[in-house]
Design an enzyme around this catalytic site. Structure first.
Site, PDB file in Angstrom:
ATOM      1  N   ASP A 479       0.829  -1.204   0.000  1.00 21.53           N
ATOM      2  CA  ASP A 479       0.000   0.000   0.000  1.00 21.53           C
ATOM      3  C   ASP A 479       0.867   1.259   0.000  1.00 21.53           C
ATOM      4  OD1 ASP A 479      -2.311   1.499   0.028  1.00 21.53           O
ATOM      5  OD2 ASP A 479      -3.152   0.536   1.804  1.00 21.53           O
ATOM      6  N   ASP A 549     -10.413   1.810  -3.527  1.00 25.86           N
ATOM      7  CA  ASP A 549     -10.964   1.566  -2.192  1.00 25.86           C
ATOM      8  C   ASP A 549     -12.486   1.527  -2.223  1.00 25.86           C
ATOM      9  OD1 ASP A 549      -8.598   1.297  -0.822  1.00 25.86           O
ATOM     10  OD2 ASP A 549      -8.514   3.384  -0.160  1.00 25.86           O
TER      11      ASP A 549
END
Length: 746
Positions: A479, A549
């Site tokens: 990430d 997301d």
């Protein structure tokens, strides 16, 4: 296929069975552009394509001659200021303050295969007969600087890969302030520009407009390719659509700051450029030093946008992605993040994993919160060792217990960031990117490590590699949750501060390469607050990326549809999450969530034990479906049929290479009342084959490919008319979806 140089006309012709690219050495020694498009026959002279004329208020190269102005010539790699006033591809700042350059042809090489780019991701070949490469060596005699234009044309794809290498062979020092990877001058402006833009939670929306005189551009100066704009644009003729007409796609294999720009002059010539964004960029070229630009890939199609996309899909899936997982079926995973966030124990994780295994999940992924003092977003980043209060047996012990359940184990990292509340920051506060004596911005209470410094990358590599060596880890979610501000390295010389954005990306690539090499069977998935670094550069190291997301099924239709213009289905991380959705608070049926996520690298973001018996049964069926068809979905030819940007209904399909099997997906966002009868016109089937069609396990009949493509597949639902006595499972609702399986009859 081949590359031909005509000695008499000084022309180069790159071609395969579908496309041609023609350029020439102009009379002043610079390189001129003649043609890029559908394959044309080779002949000895295309000089008629070089047009110039006297135009008032122009500047001319030769004394007493008014017919050779670079302002009106199409060029391969132009510079500014020597009769061309358009934006340049190259600019070099010299010690006397001049930025004028004059790169002239010196020599060339033609050979089979494709060279690697040192320290950079790029497409590749596995055999020399897959592609031919041309290297054009140009030199500025006054500066003593050489540049090499690299062109690789692929045998079986309508694609050309381009990059540029600079070498300083003088005793002087220069600042390279602009170095585009690709420049293409086109003879007119009759194109529609398509970009893929948005923001967090709505990445890669399709945006269109006609080219106009002036400059149209997208780019990023955030230190990442970004959620806002993708390093991919399309130029298409106004009448071109998904299945007919001329289309060109331009894609940059790079993860950092980029610029994609079309400049239309007042004579309607279009100059398309792509490369590292020049804002804030400079590269110190000391004597003997070199600079290699990232690679840009351009694709031509005369059969519409779907054909262009399929070229990118094949090329990026098989000749950009690489390694152990390139051709393998991706595991069905479950990520604990939306199930627990930071609130978990080892016992809780094992309960979630056990339930996941019972449903057919193959890989359990532990997300944020497993390391150091990490209990919220304010602490722990940079300290990559297990929090034994939560995980008394560490990552090693947990991974062994997960594998004992019959699952593979995956782990989340955010390796480029640090919290101030961490051992790393307390020991090395100088390791973050920040400008001395100035305020430093934060993002989510975190700061960016200076990956332009080898010692920083080495330190992070040591921590991560230790965990991977000691544990049973099959997957890493990598990430990156904030962009770069105050870009300055305390370790760099002043004249090299303009290199830091790019050197950061080189450090990122180096870390990926080292981990890929030592742990070749780990599946890496890149992520940047979702889709903030969904670019070809990272596909070289991580064959899939967390697409967004935003996991809401209706929003994902747009996100995945837009992403599909350049990126293969196998690269899109797509998961079924909990409802109400955590980004939109919207509730959609779990069937629809699964029908959308199936067209990607499939997984779940929830605790399956919290589902009802009915939902649990649906999940088990979804997983059976994905396991049966994931190879077809990931490796088949993908066709966009109905756009979510054009209406309430979205449809797409995927067809096997032999055209004997296909899957059609149909999504209606909002229900409608007493609506018309509908059909979808399918694509890519064998017209002569008869296909058996089934939906939800129910027989729909048999249809020839020619019927399904020319007459269409009936897609009418219970909203066509007033539903009276309709099976409750057939009732159409908001957020409704159907998947049809087509199998050719023997």
């Amino acid at each position: 296929m081949g590359i031909i140089f005509n000695e008499s006309s000084k022309e180069f012709h790159l071609y395969n069975q579908q496309i041609s690219y023609i350029m020439k050495i102009m009379r002043n020694g610079q390189m001129g552009q003649l043609y890029f498009g559908k394959r044309v026959p080779h002949k000895e002279n295309y000089d008629y394509l070089t047009e110039n004329a006297y135009r008032p208020v122009s500047a001319y190269v030769y004394e007493d001659e008014y017919s050779f102005s670079l302002e009106h010539l199409k060029q391969e790699y132009p510079s500014y200021g020597t009769s061309d006033f358009r934006m340049p591809a190259v600019e070099i700042l010299q010690s006397n303050g001049s930025r004028i350059t004059d790169f002239k042809y010196v020599s060339h090489k033609i050979y089979g295969g494709k060279p690697k780019l040192e320290g950079l991701p790029a497409t590749y070949t596995e055999a020399d007969d897959e592609a031919d490469t041309l290297e054009l060596l140009l030199r500025d005699e006054l500066l003593g600087v050489e540049l090499t234009l690299l062109y690789t044309i692929f045998q079986k794809e309508n694609a050309i890969a381009r990059s540029v290498r600079f070498e300083n062979r003088s005793k002087e020092e220069y600042q390279l302030t602009r170095a585009m990877s690709l420049c293409l001058d086109l003879p007119d402006k009759d194109y529609e520009w398509i970009q893929f833009s948005g923001a967090w939670g709505r990445e890669r929306y399709v945006k269109k407009r006609m080219l106009q005189q002036g400059i149209q551009s997208v780019g990023s100066t955030r230190g990442a390719s970004s959620h806002m704009h993708n390093p991919f644009v399309v130029l298409k003729r106004p009448m071109a659509d998904e299945f007919q007409g001329e289309v060109m796609g331009f894609s940059l294999v790079y993860t950092g700051n980029f610029l994609a720009q079309a400049e239309v002059d007042t004579y309607n010539v279009t100059r398309m450029m792509m490369g590292i964004h020049p804002l804030g960029f400079s590269w110190c070229l000391k004597p003997g030093e070199s600079f290699q630009s990232p690679e840009a890939v351009m694709v031509y199609s005369d059969q519409g946008m779907n054909a262009m996309s399929q070229t990118f899909h094949r090329l990026y899936r098989t000749r950009l992605a690489r390694g152990y997982w390139r051709d393998r079926e991706r595991p069905v995973l479950l990520n604990n993040w939306e199930a627990t966030y930071f609130n978990f124990t080892e016992e809780k994780l094992l309960e979630i994993a056990k339930t996941a295994k019972e449903h057919g999940v193959e890989l359990f992924v532990l997300d944020d919160g497993w390391f150091s003092t990490r209990c919220s977003e304010t602490s722990g980043l940079g300290d990559w060792w297990a929090n034994t209060d939560r995980l008394p047996n560490g990552i090693s012990g947990l991974s062994e217990k997960i594998e004992a359940l019959g699952l593979k184990f995956g782990l989340w990292f955010e390796l480029e960031m640090v919290n101030k509340d961490s051992e790393l920051y307390r020991n090395h506060p100088d390791w973050i990117l920040h400008t001395p004596k100035r305020h430093t911005c934060h993002g989510r209470k975190q700061y960016v490590l200076d990956f332009s410094r080898k010692e920083v990358v080495d330190y992070i590599h040591g921590l991560v590699a230790k965990i991977l060596r000691e544990s049973k880890i099959s997957y890493i979610k990598w990430d990156m949750n904030r962009n770069i501000t105050e870009c300055y390295s305390l370790a760099a010389e002043a004249e090299r501060e303009g290199e830091i954005f790019h050197r950061y990306i080189l450090g990122l690539y180096d870390l990926y390469e080292r981990l890929n090499t030592e742990f070749p069977e780990i599946l890496f998935e890149s992520c940047a607050s979702g889709g903030g670094r969904f670019d070809p550069g990272l596909l070289y190291y991580a064959p899939q990326c967390w697409t967004s997301d935003d996991t809401d099924a209706a929003e994902r239709l747009k996100i995945q549809y837009g992403t599909s213009f350049a990126y293969p289905i196998s690269s899109m991380g797509a998961h079924v999450s909990i409802t109400p959705n955590h980004q939109l608070a919207r509730t959609t049926p779990i069937k629809t969530r699964g029908d959308v996520a199936a067209f990607g690298a499939f997984g779940y973001e929830l605790d399956l034990a919290q589902l009802s018996e009915e939902e649990s049964a649906i999940v088990k069926e979804q997983i059976r479906f994905v396991k049966k068809y994931r190879k077809l979905i990931h490796q088949g030819s993908f066709y966009r049929l109905l756009s979510p940007f054009d209406g309430n209904i979205t449809a797409w399909m995927v067809v096997s290479e032999d055209k004997k099997h296909a899957i059609v997906a149909y999504y209606k966002v909002l229900n409608d009342v007493n609506c018309e009868f509908r059909r979808i016109y399918l694509r890519g089937l064998d017209a002569s084959l008869c296909y058996h069609a089934s939906r939800n396990g129910k027989d729909m009949g048999e249809f020839y490919g020619s019927e399904l493509m020319n007459i269409g597949m009936v897609s009418s639902d219970s909203s066509a008319g007033q539903p009276l006595e309709v099976d409750v499972n057939e009732l159409c609702t908001d957020f409704w979806s159907q998947i049809v399986i087509l199998d050719a009859q023997e």
